[in-house]
Design a protein around this motif. Structure first.
Motif, short mmCIF file in Angstrom:
data_model
loop_
_atom_site.label_atom_id
_atom_site.label_comp_id
_atom_site.label_asym_id
_atom_site.label_seq_id
_atom_site.Cartn_x
_atom_site.Cartn_y
_atom_site.Cartn_z
N HIS A 194 43.21 24.88 -17.94
CA HIS A 194 43.31 24.39 -16.56
C HIS A 194 42.84 22.95 -16.45
O HIS A 194 42.78 22.39 -15.38
N LEU A 195 42.47 22.36 -17.58
CA LEU A 195 41.91 21.00 -17.55
C LEU A 195 42.88 19.99 -18.14
O LEU A 195 43.88 20.34 -18.74
N TYR B 27 28.41 21.57 -28.02
CA TYR B 27 27.52 20.94 -27.03
C TYR B 27 26.44 21.91 -26.58
O TYR B 27 25.32 21.51 -26.28
N LYS C 179 33.85 23.77 -15.34
CA LYS C 179 34.85 23.24 -16.26
C LYS C 179 34.43 23.30 -17.71
O LYS C 179 35.24 23.49 -18.59
N THR C 180 33.16 23.05 -17.96
CA THR C 180 32.74 22.89 -19.34
C THR C 180 31.49 23.71 -19.62
O THR C 180 30.80 24.14 -18.70
N ASN D 222 33.93 9.47 -14.53
CA ASN D 222 32.83 10.10 -13.80
C ASN D 222 33.18 10.33 -12.35
O ASN D 222 32.54 11.11 -11.67
N ARG E 153 32.56 7.60 -31.23
CA ARG E 153 31.57 6.52 -31.19
C ARG E 153 31.59 5.80 -32.52
O ARG E 153 31.68 6.43 -33.57
N GLU F 166 31.03 9.09 -35.01
CA GLU F 166 30.89 10.41 -34.41
C GLU F 166 32.17 10.66 -33.63
O GLU F 166 32.64 9.79 -32.91
N SER G 124 37.08 17.35 -20.31
CA SER G 124 36.10 17.77 -21.31
C SER G 124 36.29 16.86 -22.51
O SER G 124 37.07 15.94 -22.47
N ARG H 212 29.96 13.88 -13.90
CA ARG H 212 31.08 14.49 -14.63
C ARG H 212 30.49 15.40 -15.71
O ARG H 212 29.74 14.94 -16.55
N ASN I 32 24.45 11.91 -21.68
CA ASN I 32 24.97 11.52 -22.99
C ASN I 32 25.87 12.61 -23.57
O ASN I 32 25.39 13.67 -23.94
N ASP I 33 27.18 12.30 -23.65
CA ASP I 33 28.13 13.34 -24.06
C ASP I 33 28.33 13.39 -25.58
O ASP I 33 29.32 13.88 -26.07
N SER I 34 27.35 12.90 -26.31
CA SER I 34 27.41 13.03 -27.76
C SER I 34 27.07 14.48 -28.14
O SER I 34 26.32 15.15 -27.45
N TYR J 73 30.20 17.31 -19.11
CA TYR J 73 30.83 17.11 -20.42
C TYR J 73 30.68 18.38 -21.23
O TYR J 73 29.92 19.28 -20.86
N GLY J 74 31.39 18.45 -22.32
CA GLY J 74 31.26 19.61 -23.20
C GLY J 74 32.60 20.22 -23.53
O GLY J 74 33.63 19.56 -23.47
N CYS J 75 32.58 21.50 -23.87
CA CYS J 75 33.81 22.21 -24.25
C CYS J 75 34.43 22.81 -23.01
O CYS J 75 33.73 23.22 -22.09
N THR J 76 35.76 22.91 -23.00
CA THR J 76 36.41 23.57 -21.88
C THR J 76 35.99 25.03 -21.87
O THR J 76 35.84 25.65 -22.92
N LEU K 181 35.97 13.30 -7.94
CA LEU K 181 35.03 14.38 -8.18
C LEU K 181 34.44 14.83 -6.85
O LEU K 181 33.87 14.04 -6.12
N CYS L 128 36.52 22.96 -29.94
CA CYS L 128 36.23 21.60 -30.36
C CYS L 128 35.31 21.58 -31.58
O CYS L 128 34.42 22.41 -31.69
#
Lengths: 204, 679
Positions: B93-94, A66, A139-140, B222, B68, B129, B63, A196, A162-164, A198-201, B245, B137
């Motif tokens: 931790h997630l 990401y 987080k990410t 979210n 898709r 995807e 995460s 929120r 967009n978390d693509s 998004y991405g890698c931890t 959140l 990842c």
């Protein structure tokens, strides 16, 4: 007996609640947590240094797909350029622990900053012990925080909606970070103060 | 030889169709039939990550990212992604929401007519995807293609693909209306950024200490933190405390998927209150009230026309119980208990099958055994033989009589079994609610409802046998018994006639002929067997067996017809879209949930619904009349019934023109009730 039990319960509750208090730190509307971290060139940065400035914190991991999406497409660098030109300070932080994905030595970090054409206000901040990342509950990668000149968080969350991992989606994504910065710099309230991430931890 | 081999190589397609993707740490394949048929089907895309790696649910959690899917298709339309419920996967931790072993994302699909375009083949290109993660990842992109024929012969699946499909289909959340759990309130507090959700069993009086709180997964990643909520026992259920959140204020609504016992249900729009806790409007029915109505409903079944003749056999045997005084009373009680055991164990077995199918994800309803042509045919043969025996038409009838009605212990038990099978289609008014609840209750409680029905069915007979005072008032044996027994043959013949009609509804009009031939051959075999010769007897047995096996086999295969309850101009078949459209237009809708094997339904139809008077009322008020035929298994109608809290027929639902709440009419209709619907 009963007193001891109550006492133990109280201690346990406190112990459970502590991380919650810590988490609550980097929340929009609240004071940003303090930090003190060296950058790749050995210079120390603290929150106090940026009092009076708009500040963006961006978490980074060079191997995260990401992050690659936003750097490979030059999206992140152009944001960094655009806002540092408007006197916004921008710090890019690596919280990967030694031995974990994304960890860089100071020397490597200087090199990567060049390779990535990093346009932040400093070369990478090396938060190897994860103290800063955990204080912010980052987080990410990427995870973005925007802090106003009074030291209050005004945005926390994702870079966009967009978390693509596909860079092709960038054109049609709503960039939360730049929207928040534009609003904040214009003196308006931020319409999306939280999202929120998004991405890698983050590899603490 | 070499030339041929080379030619073969040259003829390989230039681009290999990728029906399988082997990417970094994940293998992706189709779950699709080998051959399609026109109409509705389900497809899947199967992800198999390496051990330790995982892929994601629609809400991926802290995460990660959901896969898709973008389809380009020919001859097939593909619907929304259906997501099997996930597991919580702690990563450092997630917490992620996803699948650590394999997963199949499912899609409803509709295959167009085989004649249209593309040489009658289905062609799909799925642009994928995905993200597969361990701690790090790896995103993946790929094109999965599928080319399969469409054939009139019907859909064909490989066993392995179908098994995988079913495994994940069971994990797809069902609608909230089918859930044994209800969400009675959700409340967000700014002070601790916590969302508290009250979840209660659908039915009151359940001992919550014996039940594990179901898992709950937030649909809204979210706002709601994916970490497992803190669960506490509340007065009537459980309270889930999710973290939201930080910095975000409450949404107006939120969504949850609740999972228990391998099944899941989706609650897409839970209103979220700030301040005082909001209370659900629906008051639960007490479990004890359900159990009692199940027992009463079971008792009423004894009066049903299909049960009574069978029970009469039992009464005869009771009258003839040998001995006197204490010995006779003891013998009678013994029989009563055995009969009860027969009823209860059959209800237990049906309940177990019911629960097993339910756990497998199948939505089924009561009377389901009569949706099987083989079971109906078996009952036809059985009643035919008993009726012939009642008439004294065959001598070896002793054996059958002993089996079905004699005073041996095994026969009492078998009569109990039989009584349940024939009672099923006559679900009484009390049973509707109880069985509807059984469809959604936790397993142990659903089984209690089943056994309650059984107890009710057995109770009158049990009381009669247990009380010497009552059983001593039974009439004395005599010649009148022979006469009465012969008379009872006729209700049984009527039952045979009715069951043959049910069979025709199930499999097609040829069922009349096939079952008629089978009965004729059986009667002939009985006549043959009456001669003394062993050879003839053997021939008779063979003939009888051949007749039954042939007819059963033929009927089970069906005749390729698609018969149903005749839908004439006034009554339309069940179609959810038409109903919704009519309601939007402000038209009233009346739905008749019916089945050929439901006697009450047929009576109501003849006496009330299909009369000129009712038609006049319906026409005058422009009521859309829908006939939902449930003779054969139909998942859409099963679902529609469950929305009304039922899973047996008849059900009569009326949606008033003003868009008011649905009214469910009593199971025994009168013309006045129809009149009152549209004053």
């Amino acid at each position: 007996m009963k007193t001891i039990k109550t006492l133990l319960r109280g201690v346990a509750t406190l112990a459970l609640a502590l991380p919650l208090f810590a988490n609550a730190a980097a929340v929009p509307g609240k004071a940003a947590p303090d930090f003190s971290v060296n950058d790749a060139e050995g210079k120390t940065h603290t929150l106090a240094d940026y009092k009076g400035d708009w500040l963006v914190l961006e978490w980074f991991n060079k191997d995260c797909p990401y992050v690659k999406k936003h750097y490979g497409s030059n999206n992140m660098q152009s944001l960094q350029e655009k806002y540092t030109d408007q006197d916004v300070k921008w710090l890019t932080i690596i919280s990967s622990a030694q031995g974990k994905q994304g960890y860089l030595t100071a020397e490597e970090a200087v090199k990567e900053a060049k390779n990535h054409k990093l346009a932040s206000s400093a070369p990478f901040l090396l938060d190897t012990d994860g103290k800063m990342g955990k204080a912010y509950d980052a987080k990410t990668t990427p995870h973005i925080f925007i802090i106003n000149p009074e030291g209050v968080v005004v945005y926390a969350g994702a870079i966009d909606d967009n978390d693509s991992a596909n860079p092709a989606v960038l054109a049609d994504s709503k960039n939360y970070a730049s929207a928040a910065l534009d609003e904040a710099l214009a003196g308006k309230p931020v319409s999306t103060p939280v999202s929120r991430p998004y991405g890698c931890t983050i590899k603490y | 030889m070499l030339c041929i081999a080379l030619l073969g190589l040259l003829q390989l397609p230039p681009i290999q169709a990728a029906e399988r993707i082997e990417s970094d740490h994940v293998v992706i394949t189709w779950l699709a039939p080998e051959q399609f048929a026109t109409g509705n089907t389900t497809l899947g895309i199967h992800f198999e990550p390496d051990p330790g790696w995982h892929v994601y649910w629609r809400n991926p959690g802290d995460s990660g990212a959901a896969p898709r899917f973008s389809f380009k298709t020919e001859n097939i339309e593909i619907g929304e992604t259906r997501w099997p419920y996930p597991a919580r996967l702690p990563v450092a931790h997630l917490v992620n929401l996803g699948y650590e072993k394999d997963v199949a994302y499912l899609f409803d699909a509709q295959v167009a007519d085989a004649q249209v375009g593309n040489n009658g083949n289905v062609h799909i290109e799925a642009d994928l995807e995905w993200l597969v993660c361990k701690e790090e990842c790896i995103p993946g992109f790929g094109l999965l293609t599928l080319d399969r024929p469409v054939a009139a012969a019907g859909e064909q699946w490989s066993q392995a693909a179908q098994a995988t499909l079913q495994r994940f289909d069971a994990r797809i959340p069902q609608s909230a209306s089918q859930s044994p759990w209800k969400v009675t309130g959700a409340h967000w507090s700014a002070a601790d950024s916590a969302l508290r959700v009250q979840v209660e069993p659908q039915v009151e009086g359940i001992d919550l200490d014996t039940i594990e709180a179901p898992e709950a997964f937030p649909l809204d990643g979210n706002w709601v933190d994916p970490h497992a909520p803190k669960v506490e026992r509340s007065d009537n259920g459980f309270e889930y405390r999710f973290v939201t959140l930080p910095g975000m204020t409450a949404s107006a609504t939120t969504g949850l998927v609740i999972a228990a016992d391998g099944m899941a249900w989706e609650f897409p729009e839970i209103p979220v209150a700030q301040g005082a806790l909001n209370q659900g409007s629906g008051e639960g029915v007490s479990f004890w009230i359900l159990l009692i109505s199940a027992i009463i409903g079971g008792a009423i079944l004894n009066l049903m026309p299909c049960v009574f003749p069978v029970l009469s056999i039992k009464l005869f045997s009771l009258i003839q119980t040998p001995g006197q005084g204490v010995a006779q009373s003891k013998q009678r009680l013994h029989e009563g208990l055995l009969y009860t055991a027969g009823v209860l164990s059959t209800f237990f077995a049906l309940g177990a099958v019911f629960l097993a199918l339910r756990a497998g994800g199948a939505a089924i309803g009561w009377g389901f055994q009569l949706q099987s042509p083989l079971v109906v045919f078996f009952l036809i043969v059985l009643f035919w033989l008993i009726a012939l025996a009642f008439l004294g038409s065959f001598e070896i009838g002793h054996r059958l009589m002993q089996w079905a009605g004699g005073s041996q212990s095994s026969s009492s038990f078998m009569t109990g079994v039989l009584a349940v099978f024939v009672a099923a289609p006559c679900t009484g008014p009390f049973m509707g609610a109880a069985l509807g609840a059984a469809a959604t209750l936790p397993a142990a409680y659903a089984m209690a409802i089943f056994l309650g029905l059984g107890l009710g069915l057995a109770l009158p007979f049990l009381i009669l046998t247990a009380s010497p005072a009552l059983s001593s008032r039974l009439p004395k044996p005599g010649a009148w018994m022979e006469r009465l027994r012969q008379f009872f043959a006729f209700p049984l013949f009527a039952t045979v006639l009715w069951l043959v009609w049910v069979l025709a509804q199930l499999t097609g009009q040829q069922a009349w002929l096939v079952s008629g031939i089978a009965l004729l051959l059986l009667a002939f075999a009985l006549w043959l067997g009456q001669t003394g010769s062993k050879l003839w007897k053997l021939l008779a047995w063979i003939l009888a067996l051949v007749a039954i096996v042939w007819a059963g086999n033929t009927l089970n295969r069906g005749f390729g017809e698609q018969p149903g309850v005749a839908v004439d101009s006034e009554w339309a078949g069940y179609n959810a879209e038409n109903i919704a459209a009519a309601r939007v237009e402000g038209r009233a809708v009346f739905i008749d949930f019916t089945a050929a094997w439901c006697i009450t339904c047929q009576v109501n139809k003849k006496v009330v619904l299909d009369t000129d008077a009712a038609n006049a009322i319906f026409s005058e008020h422009d009521v859309l009349r829908i006939r939902a035929d449930w003779t054969r298994y139909d998942p859409v109608i099963t679902e529609a019934l469950s929305v009304l809290g039922r899973n047996s027929v008849p059900v009569y639902a009326f949606y008033p023109a003003d868009g008011g709440a649905v009214q469910v009419l009593p199971q025994i209709l009168s013309l006045d009730m129809i009149r009152e619907l549209v004053p």
